[in-house]
Design an enzyme around this catalytic site. Structure first.
Site, mmCIF file in Angstrom:
data_model
loop_
_atom_site.group_PDB
_atom_site.id
_atom_site.type_symbol
_atom_site.label_atom_id
_atom_site.label_comp_id
_atom_site.label_asym_id
_atom_site.label_seq_id
_atom_site.Cartn_x
_atom_site.Cartn_y
_atom_site.Cartn_z
ATOM 1 N N SER A 1 0.831 -1.212 0.000
ATOM 2 C CA SER A 1 0.000 0.000 0.000
ATOM 3 C C SER A 1 0.866 1.262 0.000
ATOM 4 O O SER A 1 2.029 1.232 0.400
ATOM 5 C CB SER A 1 -0.890 0.036 1.239
ATOM 6 O OG SER A 1 -1.653 -1.136 1.355
ATOM 7 N N ALA A 2 0.271 2.366 -0.420
ATOM 8 C CA ALA A 2 0.949 3.664 -0.327
ATOM 9 C C ALA A 2 1.147 4.001 1.158
ATOM 10 O O ALA A 2 0.278 3.715 1.984
ATOM 11 C CB ALA A 2 0.116 4.740 -1.000
#
Ligand code: SAH
Length: 221
Positions: A57-58
Site C-alpha cells: 500500500s501507499a
C-alpha cells in the site's frame, strides 16, 4: 523523495497525527520491503507491485490506518493480508517498540493467503529485525484464527464484500477493526472503523479507498 521527507510530508498533510505513528514511520525502512527494482522509489507515496498481482500500500494509507487503530504498546494485533510485511512492521514498532524492553512487547500476527507472499513477508520481516515481534501465518485470514485470547486490534489490508463475522468475533471488548469494504474492483470501497463495546458493534465510515480484493471464505471468490 527520501525517507525523512516522506514522513515530514505525511505529518504536514495531517495523515500522521501522533508521535508514536511518526516514530514507527521513521524507524521502519520501506526500502527493505519493496522489490529490488523499486528501491529507488521506495519513499514515494505510492503503492508498488510486490508480485502475484498484489501491491504494498501507499505509505499514507498505512499510516492513516495505524492512526485509526489507536495502537498502544503491549497490544495483540491481527493483520489480514501480510503482502510485503511492511504494514505489520510499522504496527510492531508501536505495540513492541525497538527501544522498549521485550518484556513489555505486544505481538503482531499477520495472515497471508498466498504461500509465496507469506514467505516473502517472513523473509522481509526477518531481514528488517521483526521476526520475534511479528508472526506470519499462511492461511485464509477472512475466517479469523483459533487463538486462545481475543485480540485488541485487527487491520484488513484487502477489500472485503462485508465485515467478516469471524473477525468481529475475535475482537476483545473495546477492540477496534479497520477494514476496506465494497467492490473487488478498486472503486467504490469504503474504509470502515469498527468498534466493539460489550455486545454492541459500531461502524464508522472514514473515507473512500482502493485496495486489492480480499479472497477466501468471506472474501471475493
Ligand atoms: N499489508 C501489505 C499489503 C497487502 S496487499 C503490505 O504491507 O505490503 C493485500 C494482501 O492480502 C495480498 O498479499 C493478498 O494475497 C492478501 N489476501 C487476500 N485475501 C486474503 C485472505 N483471505 N487472507 C489473508 N490474506 C489475504
Amino acid at each position: 523523495m527520501d525517507h525523512a521527507r516522506l514522513v515530514e510530508s505525511l505529518v504536514r498533510r495531517g495523515i500522521i497525527k501522533t508521535e508514536k505513528v511518526r516514530r514507527a514511520a521513521e524507524r521502519v525502512k520501506r526500502e527493505l520491503f519493496v522489490p529490488e527494482r523499486y528501491r529507488r522509489v521506495a519513499y514515494e507515496d505510492i503503492p508498488l507491485p510486490i508480485g502475484e498481482d498484489q501491491t504494498i500500500s501507499a505509505p499514507h494509507m498505512v499510516f492513516m490506518m495505524n492512526e485509526l487503530l489507536d495502537l498502544e504498546e503491549g497490544q495483540l494485533v491481527l493483520e489480514v493480508g501480510s503482502g510485503s510485511g511492511y504494514h505489520a512492521a510499522t504496527i510492531a514498532e508501536i505495540v513492541a517498540p525497538s527501544d522498549s524492553p521485550p518484556s513489555r512487547w505486544g505481538t503482531v500476527i499477520t495472515v497471508e493467503i498466498n504461500p509465496k507472499l507469506a514467505s516473502l513477508a517472513f523473509e522481509n520481516l526477518s531481514k528488517a529485525g521483526y521476526s520475534s515481534r511479528v508472526h506470519v501465518i499462511n492461511a485464509d485470514g477472512s475466517m479469523g484464527l483459533p487463538l486462545r485470547r481475543k485480540v485488541d486490534r485487527i487491520v484488513v489490508t484487502a477489500a472485503a464484500p462485508q465485515v467478516p463475522p469471524p473477525l468481529v468475533e475475535m475482537l476483545a471488548d473495546g477492540g477496534k477493526l479497520v477494514i476496506p469494504v465494497g467492490s473487488p474492483g478498486f472503486w467504490g470501497q469504503d474504509l470502515l472503523l469498527v468498534e466493539k463495546r460489550g455486545d454492541k458493534v459500531m461502524k464508522k465510515y472514514i473515507t473512500e479507498v482502493a485496495f486489492v480484493p480480499l479472497r477466501g471464505r468471506y472474501g471475493w471468490s
